[in-house]
Design a protein around this motif. Structure first.
Motif, PDB file in Angstrom:
ATOM      1  N   UNK A 111      43.825  28.154  40.625  1.00 35.58           N
ATOM      2  CA  UNK A 111      43.184  28.065  39.560  1.00 35.58           C
ATOM      3  C   UNK A 111      43.239  29.288  38.390  1.00 35.58           C
ATOM      4  N   UNK A 112      43.032  30.589  39.270  1.00 34.63           N
ATOM      5  CA  UNK A 112      43.248  31.678  38.460  1.00 34.63           C
ATOM      6  C   UNK A 112      44.684  32.077  37.806  1.00 34.63           C
ATOM      7  N   UNK A 113      45.733  31.372  38.658  1.00 38.34           N
ATOM      8  CA  UNK A 113      47.069  31.722  38.478  1.00 38.34           C
ATOM      9  C   UNK A 113      47.530  30.543  37.284  1.00 38.34           C
ATOM     10  N   UNK A 114      46.765  29.565  37.330  1.00 38.20           N
ATOM     11  CA  UNK A 114      47.237  28.246  36.442  1.00 38.20           C
ATOM     12  C   UNK A 114      47.778  28.672  35.174  1.00 38.20           C
ATOM     13  N   UNK A 115      47.428  30.014  34.503  1.00 41.62           N
ATOM     14  CA  UNK A 115      47.835  30.203  33.010  1.00 41.62           C
ATOM     15  C   UNK A 115      48.922  30.983  32.889  1.00 41.62           C
ATOM     16  N   UNK A 168      48.465  40.990  49.194  1.00 45.71           N
ATOM     17  CA  UNK A 168      47.131  40.714  48.328  1.00 45.71           C
ATOM     18  C   UNK A 168      47.466  39.999  46.949  1.00 45.71           C
ATOM     19  N   UNK A 169      46.266  39.416  46.373  1.00 46.03           N
ATOM     20  CA  UNK A 169      46.364  38.529  45.309  1.00 46.03           C
ATOM     21  C   UNK A 169      47.158  39.443  44.338  1.00 46.03           C
ATOM     22  N   UNK A 170      46.459  40.740  44.008  1.00 50.66           N
ATOM     23  CA  UNK A 170      46.897  41.626  42.930  1.00 50.66           C
ATOM     24  C   UNK A 170      48.231  42.208  42.846  1.00 50.66           C
TER      25      UNK A 170
END
Length: 724
Positions: A552-556, A716-718
């Motif tokens: 969801x955080x990457x959706x944009x 990691x996500x970052x």
């Protein structure tokens, strides 16, 4: 009872002489029996074995054969079978000692008329022979009746009354036409209560036919009416008072002079109650002897003798499968003090309850044995093939036993304070196949048990120090993992999935345990344990929620409209009844586009319950969720099953990619998977791509999506956000 006078035409004379053959390999016994029977005016011949008997009955008239049960070449049962095969009408009496009673019973089932025990009183022997004469007489009467339109009712009833056995004549409607004195005596009824009544009312006390009342019942009379042949059956009859009578019945058809439809059947009824009771008593004694030989009389548990037998079977099974087994030797701590101070009654109650708890703790395939006193042995079978898992399994069972026996023992049967607190010291040793002897195994388990006592009692010890250390490490790992679940000491790393041009197509979310002391721990170190003890469920739920939250955080992010995130699902998690609902709830709470979520399933998960798998996959696909089969090629999926699944991707297992350049077999397998997947319309992803040669080979053969260290390790996500 009204009777007709006998017809004027005489019946052919009945030769009442009985021709007897004695078969006995012992000459003195044979000659003595022959002389005895001749003294009663029987025609008697003696032979030494079954072959001579067969030759004699083929060439001489023989009405009765007396056969000794125990002979060197062919025993009495074999001789009986041969003679009955050649001459079914021949009557055979077996002569036996009590030690061979079981064979005598078997002989009666094979068609013997009677059996006599040695030494046999003369009056018993002559009575048995005379019964055969009476039976022969009845058979002659029946045959003569068929040939001569049946003699007069007066003569017929006179013959019936002269016979010693119970005889009844039954019509086609199953009503009794006539009965002799033997039948009246057996049932305890007079003619007025018998004649005209249904035979099943009088003989069985039923209101409808016996074959309808008793499952598997064989009625000799009804079968006689059906095929016109002689039939025999074993039944339980009842007298007027309802007392059971075990009988052997023989039914013979009666036809009119024209030889057409049978109008009645003659049934002889022989009381075999005494024989039946003797057989039941013998069986009961055999069961009791077996129980005393192989089971502990106090607890009902297998004793050491039976345990050794099962241990031998466990050795063989372990040798065959490669699975470990374990022997647990346990002793009740402080039992002797209670037994000495409170008496044997309290001690026996404790031992029986301990046995019950032990049985309830282990599986049906395992064996709990009492060795004597307060010592018990538990034999575990079918543990894992690898040492580490087998150690954990055996240790877990030992701990369950320790906890079960540490609970208070409370009884209402003893006097005074009947609440006792005990514990158990348990020694454990493992085995595979026949590497150890039973004697060594007992010695090692016993030694480990004494080590448990020296360690303070109420504890478990392995005989091998390395095994003990492995168990303690596994227990510590489990405790730390539970703490990690409670405190959410987990993180997700992401490994990109790329095309050959380096474009980012998606990623796989990979779990890491963030240990406060040991740093990042990969799933290989703790997922097998979590699968085994059920902790995989909260872990899997955390992974699903965290992955969807990150998606969801990457959706944009611009240019990532087709980006898809793959999440691994464990078999235990997937087959939970509420799994579909959980995924739907996570999608709703995070607001992700379900088309960007892909669940990775293993072949073992799919095959565990194919129908359940297909139903859940279809439900999730209806939401928009996609599916990939992970580690493809390592399981046993068939094409037929693969076609049933709503899959989008096949992921080639890294084991086939690793040596792709050097192993022709791996190369051939990879080519086959790619070709098969493309034929079925699946997207192919290669895992574990580490160099350019592997990438080139995969591209050449039609694989266009890759994952591996050649592109990036899991990050990691970052750090992952730098790809794009």
């Amino acid at each position: 009872m009204t009777t007709m006078q006998p017809a004027s035409k005489e019946l052919p004379p009945l030769d009442e002489q009985l021709y007897i053959l004695v078969v006995d390999d012992r000459r003195l016994d044979r000659e003595s029996l022959v002389e005895l029977l001749r003294a009663y005016d029987y025609q008697v011949t003696g032979v030494a074995d079954g072959d001579q008997a067969r030759e004699h009955v083929n060439t001489h008239r023989t009405d009765l054969v007396l056969v000794d049960m125990v002979m060197p070449q062919k025993d009495g049962i074999e001789v009986l079978r041969e003679l009955k095969l050649l001459h079914p009408e021949l009557e055979v009496i077996l002569i036996t000692a009590y030690a061979t009673l079981e064979k005598a019973v078997a002989g009666l089932r094979e068609g013997a008329y009677d059996f006599l025990t040695k030494p046999c009183p003369t009056d018993t022997l002559i009575a048995a022979v005379e019964r055969v004469r009476e039976k022969k007489k009845l058979q002659w009467i029946i045959e003569s009746a068929e040939e001569r339109l049946r003699r007069s009712e007066y003569f017929f009833h006179a013959i019936l009354e002269s016979l010693g056995e119970a005889v009844v004549v039954i019509g086609r409607d199953m009503r009794i036409i006539s009965a002799n004195q033997g039948y009246r005596h057996q049932t305890g009824r007079e003619d007025e209560e018998i004649i005209g009544r249904h035979c099943y009312e009088i003989s069985h006390g039923y209101s409808r036919p016996c074959w309808l009342e008793e499952e598997g019942c064989v009625c000799a009379v009804i079968r006689c009416f059906q095929d016109g042949s002689h039939h025999t059956a074993i039944h339980t009859h009842r007298d007027k008072e309802g007392n059971p009578i075990y009988v052997e019945t023989n039914a013979y058809p009666l036809r009119p002079g024209d030889g057409q439809m049978i109008y009645a059947a003659v049934e002889t009824i022989r009381d075999i109650t005494e024989l039946k009771l003797m057989e039941e008593e013998k069986q009961r004694k055999e069961v009791e002897v077996y129980r005393l030989a192989f089971y502990d009389p106090l607890t009902g548990l297998p004793n050491r003798r039976l345990l050794l037998d099962r241990l031998g079977q466990a050795f063989a099974a372990s040798e065959r499968t490669g699975q470990h087994g374990a022997l647990l030797f346990l002793d009740l701590d402080r039992f002797k003090n209670i037994n000495d101070t409170r008496g044997h009654q309290a001690g026996d109650l404790i031992l029986r309850e301990a046995a019950r708890r032990l049985r309830a703790t282990v599986r049906e395939d395992d064996t709990v044995s009492r060795q004597g006193g307060d010592e018990f042995v538990v034999l575990l079978q079918y543990l894992a093939t690898d040492d580490a898992t087998a150690i954990k399994q055996a240790g877990r069972v030992a701990e369950k036993i320790r906890l079960a026996l540490s609970k208070p023992f409370q009884f209402s049967e003893c006097q005074g304070d009947c609440r006792f607190h005990l514990s158990a010291s348990i020694g454990v040793t493992l085995f595979v196949g026949h590497q150890l002897s039973a004697e060594d195994l007992f010695k090692y388990a016993d030694t480990a048990m004494y080590q448990a006592k020296q360690a303070g009692r109420d504890t478990v010890r392995f005989h091998d120090p390395a095994m003990q250390q492995a168990l303690e490490e596994a227990e510590e790992l489990e405790r730390e993992l539970r703490r990690a679940i409670d405190e959410e000491h987990f993180a997700l790393h992401y490994q990109p999935q790329m095309d050959a041009h380096g474009r980012l197509l998606g990623a796989e979310a990979l779990l890491r345990w963030v240990h406060p002391e040991r740093g990042l721990i990969t799933p290989l170190a703790f997922i097998p344990l979590a699968e085994e003890n059920g902790m995989i469920l909260p872990i899997g739920s955390w992974v699903l929620h965290a992955a969807c939250a990150q998606l969801a955080a990457w959706s944009g992010r611009p240019g990532q409209e087709n980006f898809r995130l793959a999440v691994n699902v464990s078999p235990r998690q997937f087959h939970q009844p509420n799994f579909v609902g959980e995924v739907e709830e996570v999608i709703g709470s995070t607001g992700i586009d379900p088309r960007r979520l892909k669940l990775e399933l293993t072949e073992s998960l799919v095959l565990a319950d194919l129908n359940d798998t297909i139903v859940k996959m279809e439900q999730l696909r209806a939401l928009g969720v996609g599916f990939a089969m992970d580690d493809f090629g390592t399981g046993y999926s068939s094409l037929a099953k693969l076609k049933q699944l709503p899959l989008e991707q096949l992921k080639i297992d890294r084991a086939f990619i690793r040596d792709l350049e050097n192993d022709p077999q791996d190369a051939a397998i990879v080519e086959t998977i790619i070709a098969m997947g493309r034929t079925l319309g699946f997207e192919i992803v290669a895992e574990g791509v580490e160099n350019e040669q592997q990438l080139h080979f995969l591209q050449q053969h039609g694989c266009h999506m890759f994952q591996g260290y050649y592109f990036s390790p899991p990050v990691s996500a970052a750090k992952f956000e730098k790809f794009g």
